[in-house]
Design a protein around this motif. Structure first.
Motif, short mmCIF file in Angstrom:
data_model
loop_
_atom_site.label_atom_id
_atom_site.label_comp_id
_atom_site.label_asym_id
_atom_site.label_seq_id
_atom_site.Cartn_x
_atom_site.Cartn_y
_atom_site.Cartn_z
N ASN A 117 0.22 8.40 -8.36
CA ASN A 117 -0.07 7.05 -7.88
C ASN A 117 -1.55 6.94 -7.53
O ASN A 117 -2.24 6.00 -7.92
N ILE A 118 -1.99 7.93 -6.75
CA ILE A 118 -3.36 7.89 -6.25
C ILE A 118 -4.35 8.15 -7.39
O ILE A 118 -5.39 7.50 -7.49
N GLU A 142 -4.89 5.08 -9.21
CA GLU A 142 -5.74 4.16 -8.46
C GLU A 142 -7.22 4.56 -8.59
O GLU A 142 -8.09 3.71 -8.80
N PHE A 184 -11.41 2.02 -2.43
CA PHE A 184 -10.22 2.84 -2.21
C PHE A 184 -9.71 2.78 -0.77
O PHE A 184 -8.52 2.63 -0.54
N THR A 212 -4.59 11.51 -1.30
CA THR A 212 -3.20 11.05 -1.19
C THR A 212 -2.70 11.21 0.25
O THR A 212 -2.03 10.34 0.79
N LYS A 252 -4.22 8.56 2.35
CA LYS A 252 -3.71 7.23 2.05
C LYS A 252 -2.30 7.02 2.61
O LYS A 252 -1.98 5.96 3.12
N TYR A 253 -1.44 8.04 2.48
CA TYR A 253 -0.05 7.87 2.91
C TYR A 253 0.26 8.55 4.25
O TYR A 253 1.42 8.68 4.62
#
Lengths: 686, 348
Positions: B122-123, B126, B245, B325, B328-329
């Motif tokens: 996913n990352i 992106e 980002f 990642t 981000k999460y």
């Protein structure tokens, strides 16, 4: 590296808080990774990058602090006053390429005793265990303080009062201070006395010549050893010490004399004794290099407009003296900055001192370029997306496996998957080979999740496998692998499709999405698959992968609690799949005239594959057959044992007019007769 | 039909027919019943049809006119009423279907749920998208790599202490598992001339594993080379990336560091996304998180790749995808990425 803040303050009269010092150092390139209180002191954890060995000491860090805050540096006076007796130990360098300077001092009549408390404390704060031996502790103390490694010999154990610096030659051994017997290779640089090796130069001293509580006469060494040689020796012996760490990064060939004196003075202070005159073997004097840098070049590389004067002042702050030569400057880096050798090193020093934060950010002006996203990247992304949409969740596994994984899958010894790449230094034996198939990892993912209560498992992975094909580098191929397992659970909306066909359907959807034509399935001879429920996937006559249920022999080994589990796996070569994706699409017009559909059900031998029958149907020559579609597959009641019924729907259409019933009837009758003849089947009564 | 009825009787019989019809219609339960009623009155042998035939038997013009008017009236009433009744019966029938065919719409639907993309990818997607939108191309290189490309050509000679910065898996003395995606830089430079604007995402390997390290992880390398590229450009591009980002307000700082293949080298920190720079466990109370390594390409690297460092300059950067990642999460354990627990994977 640990640095005591109190100790640091002896070298630079910094008044601001430790936090502010830490921030400034970090922004100057000397990263302070942590700060810990230690009694009434603060300890910095400094991350010194390999290019800055000059910072591997209190003095070195203090120099950076002084530069950052624009304050003077206070270097301790290491002059030794008075008339000194001549040295009784001689030094001879036999290998000047590996040792360009060797200094030493004899100190006679020293009492080896306890280390002073203040020194012990500092050593401990900086992470060095005190041996409560003033002589040894002083060498460590000076190493931490000034960054130069020293070694103390017991002079009385040096045969012939001689020091020689030479390589080991054949068949040499030495017992080092840590009690280990070490085999030496011929190129290692050693320190010898008149007869034997007494130390591995720059790495560790020998046990025989070491300082003990009985020692009275010390010979103290401070030398410059060639970094590469020390690194090789340290690596080969697997022996990394505070000394070797500094020598292999580069030490200060000029300043080493001050470290020698500092230690000698501390020894006299704590253990008495008489310091003798220095012996200094220095085959070739160090000449500081002159480094040229054009002002314009520096500014254009940094995107700055720093003036000449400013640039020279910035360099001056970190001890680099300069001369102005019009368009360019000539820099003379100090002896502790051996890393500054070329114009780009000057660029870095200017940038660092100027402050990265003071350089403006700008968006580059560059040409547009075509083909940014290549076709492969796009296709592989779409293929993965298609698989994901059919219900498979993506996993990422380590690229490793081991031989047992292949044994488990009964992979024969001559199979291509045995041509693997072996890692010489794996972290775990299980990870000693690079994967040649994704199946073992997927099986592990399956087992992991099954044992945690997941009953419907659909995974895929897209990763490279590595096949040793005899070249310098292995063949790396991108594979698409997957696994499906569903436990037969009561569920709301009935789904009775066998697992094999669920997976096959996913692959068919994938081909449909990517417009890949010519996929076919033939019986597979993969040994780990169920012979009756597996297929090789063919594309353009070549095998691109397989799909099938794991054979009972392999499933048994998994030791599952589930009876007769259907575990379906697949693996496809993604490079081949991607190559089959058509580059361009051309539209075909929508038919203007209506189609006529006729159904036919044929009872035929069970062993005849549906693909064969389809092939025969498609082989029938008629320009009006638009489509043949299998809509029924049936065995059981009303069908004789050993036979099956296949139902097809045939679509007839003529592109430029409406077909009449009679025409269709005629073609269809012909087709029925043809297929019955070809397959030996009979029409199923309606 | 009795044709001997007098005109008056005929007239009054129409009222009887009307009354009877109204009661019949009232009792009609469905369309079939209604059809029968329709036949009874207006069919060939219907009651009203019979009266229509009687019209000719009346001789008195006034009486004939009156009877004819009334006949028409009743006929209209019957037709209109039947039409109305039919409509309402049809409505009723639909209504009944809607009631009897009712389903429990709160039962779950029948789905084959989509699978999920691994969070790392996913990352990665992106990151790629951001750089592609800035005009960077995507490049690729081998994971099992020659020592030459992984180290030597990046200005890391065999006996250089910088080799200690990366614990290396060896396949042989000359072949390693790439420790970073930087070798792709060199391979691309050997093949192509500037201007160059590429990123190289991929797997890399390091021979150490603990709570915060895995033996394999993902990196994205970037390289931009042209005739007039400066440290300013490096800052511009990386700030743009970080703001895309992590968000426009994210603080960014560049601080000096060291990589053998770039000089000057810079670590790029962002204001801690968890504590907003106040200092927490994740940023070790500094308020900053290291997210990228970068620098101007070392001219030695250009020379080895066959570029003229007097003509070209450029910058390179690299980042760890796992780290991005996790930030981000808010994932706190890197090992989760490789356990592939479906309860983890289904969250993305």
């Amino acid at each position: 590296m640990k640095v005591s803040f109190e100790w640091l303050k002896e070298f630079v009269d910094v008044r601001v808080s430790p936090t502010e010092v830490a921030d400034r150092l970090t922004m100057a390139g000397l990263e302070i990774e942590g700060m810990e209180p230690a009694g009434d002191d603060i300890v910095f954890e400094v991350n010194v990058t390999p290019n800055r060995p000059d910072c591997l000491s209190i003095l070195g860090v203090a120099r950076e602090v002084a530069a950052a805050f624009g304050m003077p540096l206070k270097v301790p006076d290491t002059g030794i006053q008075g008339d000194l007796p001549a040295s009784e130990v001689t030094v001879e360098i036999l290998d000047p390429a590996l040792c360009n300077r060797y200094t030493g001092r004899l100190i006679k009549g020293v009492i080896v005793g306890d280390t002073p408390e203040w020194m012990k404390k500092r050593l401990e704060i900086c992470g060095v265990r005190s041996l409560n031996n003033n002589i040894v502790d002083i060498t460590n103390y000076v190493l931490l303080e000034l960054g130069h490694p020293l070694h103390a010999f017991d002079t009385d154990k040096l045969f012939g009062s001689k020091i020689r610096v030479a390589r080991a030659g054949e068949g040499r051994k030495i017992t080092t201070l840590d009690g280990a017997d070490r085999e030496l290779s011929p190129d290692m640089l050693l320190i010898w006395d008149g007869k034997e090796p007494v130390a591995i130069a720059g790495v560790m001293g020998g046990e025989a010549s070491s300082v003990t509580s009985e020692t009275r006469n010390i010979f103290l060494e401070s030398a410059y050893f060639e970094p590469t040689s020390i690194r090789r020796t340290s690596k080969a012996l697997g022996l990394k010490t505070e000394s070797s760490y500094r020598f292999e990064r580069g030490t200060d060939v000029v300043f080493l004399e001050n470290a020698l004196n500092r230690a000698a003075l501390l020894m006299r202070e704590t253990g008495g004794g008489k310091i003798h005159e220095i012996v200094d073997a220095y085959p070739e004097r160090y000449v500081p290099p002159a480094v040229e840098a054009a002002y314009d070049k520096v500014n254009s590389l940094l995107g700055t407009s720093i003036t000449k004067e400013e640039m020279r002042a910035l360099l001056g702050r970190i001890g680099i003296s300069t001369e102005d030569r019009g368009e360019k400057l000539i820099a003379f880096p100090p002896s502790f900055r051996r890393d500054v050798r070329a114009y780009y090193d000057i660029v870095e020093e200017v940038a660092r001192t100027y402050g990265f934060g003071n350089i403006d950010a700008r968006n580059p002006k560059t040409e547009l370029s075509a083909g940014i996203l290549n076709r492969r990247e796009i296709n592989i992304g779409r293929i993965k997306e298609a698989v994901r949409r059919t219900g498979f969740t993506e996993v990422i596994n380590y690229s490793f496996m081991n031989g047992a994984d292949l044994d488990m899958l009964l992979i024969p010894h001559d199979n291509v998957r045995r041509r693997h790449v072996r890692v010489m230094n794996p972290l775990r034996q299980e990870d000693s080979l690079m994967r040649t198939t994704l199946v073992p990892s997927l099986l592990k993912n399956f087992l992991y999740n099954l044992s945690r209560g997941t009953r419907d498992i659909r995974f895929f992975e897209c990763a490279r496998v590595f096949i040793d094909d005899g070249g310098p580098l292995p063949l790396e191929e991108l594979m698409l692998g997957g696994i499906l397992f569903r436990e037969n659970l009561p569920c709301l909306w009935k789904e009775e499709t066998p697992s094999f066909f669920v997976v096959k359907g996913a692959l068919d959807s994938l081909c449909g999405e990517m417009k890949i034509k010519g996929f076919s399935y033939v019986p597979s001879d993969e040994v780990f698959l169920h012979r009756g429920k597996s297929a090789d996937v063919m594309l353009g006559g070549a095998k691109v992968g397989f799909i099938g249920e794991l054979t009972p022999g392999v499933v048994e080994k998994l030791d599952l609690k589930v009876p007769k589990p259907e575990i379906v796996v697949f693996e496809l070569n993604l490079e081949r799949l991607h190559a089959a994706v058509p580059e361009n699409l051309t539209y075909s017009p929508i038919p203007k005239y209506p189609a006529v559909e006729r159904d036919i059900a044929v009872i035929l031998d069970e062993s005849l594959s549906s693909a064969r029958v389809m092939e025969e149907l498609k082989g029938y020559r008629s320009e009006y057959i638009e489509r043949v579609e299998l809509f029924d597959h049936y065995k059981g009641k009303n069908i004789p044992q050993g036979r099956k019924s296949l139902g097809y729907r045939i679509t007839y259409r003529c592109p430029d007019r409406t077909l009449t019933d009679d025409e269709v009837e005629k073609i269809h009758t012909g087709l029925v007769a043809y297929i019955l003849g070809k397959t030996g089947g009979e029409l199923r009564g309606v | 039909m009795d044709e001997r009825l007098s005109p008056d009787q005929l007239l009054s019989s129409l009222s009887q027919i009307e009354t009877e019809f109204r009661s019949d219609v009232e009792g009609a339960a469905d369309l079939a019943g209604l059809q029968q009623i329709k036949t009874k009155y207006t069919g060939k042998k219907g009651l009203l049809t019979a009266r229509m035939k009687a019209l000719s038997s009346i001789t008195d013009p006034a009486q004939k006119k009156e009877f004819g008017r009334r006949l028409n009236e009743v006929k209209n009433i019957i037709e209109e009423t039947i039409k109305g009744k039919e409509l309402s019966l049809r409505e009723g029938e639909k209504e009944r279907r809607l009631l009897t065919e009712k389903i429990d719409v709160t039962l779950p639907g029948k789905t084959t749920p989509f699978g999920r993309q691994h969070p790392i990818n996913n990352i990665l997607a992106e990151i790629k998208e951001i750089f592609v939108s800035m005009g960077f191309g995507i490049e690729d290189g081998p994971e099992v790599e020659l020592d030459h490309y992984n180290f030597e050509a990046l200005n890391i000679p065999k006996d250089h202490p910088a080799r200690d910065m990366q614990d290396t898996f060896y396949v042989s003395d000359e072949v390693v598992l790439r420790t970073h995606t930087s070798p792709v830089q060199v391979r691309v430079m050997e093949k192509r001339q500037p201007p160059l604007k590429i990123i190289a995402p991929g797997k890399v390997y390091r021979c150490d594993a603990d709570v915060s390290h895995t033996a394999m992880f993902h990196q994205v390398e970037g390289l931009m080379v042209d005739t007039d590229i400066s440290f300013s450009d490096l800052k511009g591009v990386l700030e743009l990336f970080i703001h895309s980002f992590f968000g426009k307000e994210t603080p960014v700082r560049f601080r000096p560091s060291y990589f053998p293949f770039t000089e000057p080298s810079a670590e790029v920190d962002i204001g801690c996304v968890f504590c907003k720079g106040k200092g927490c466990r994740v940023c070790k109370t500094t308020g900053w998180l290291e997210v990228l390594g970068s620098g101007l390409v070392n001219p030695r690297v250009f020379e080895m790749a066959g570029y003229d460092p007097d003509k070209y300059s450029g910058f390179a950067f690299g980042m760890g995808v796992e780290r991005m990642t996790m930030l981000k999460y808010a994932i706190d354990d890197i090992r989760l990425f490789y356990e592939n627990d479906v309860r983890f994977l289904r969250q993305f």
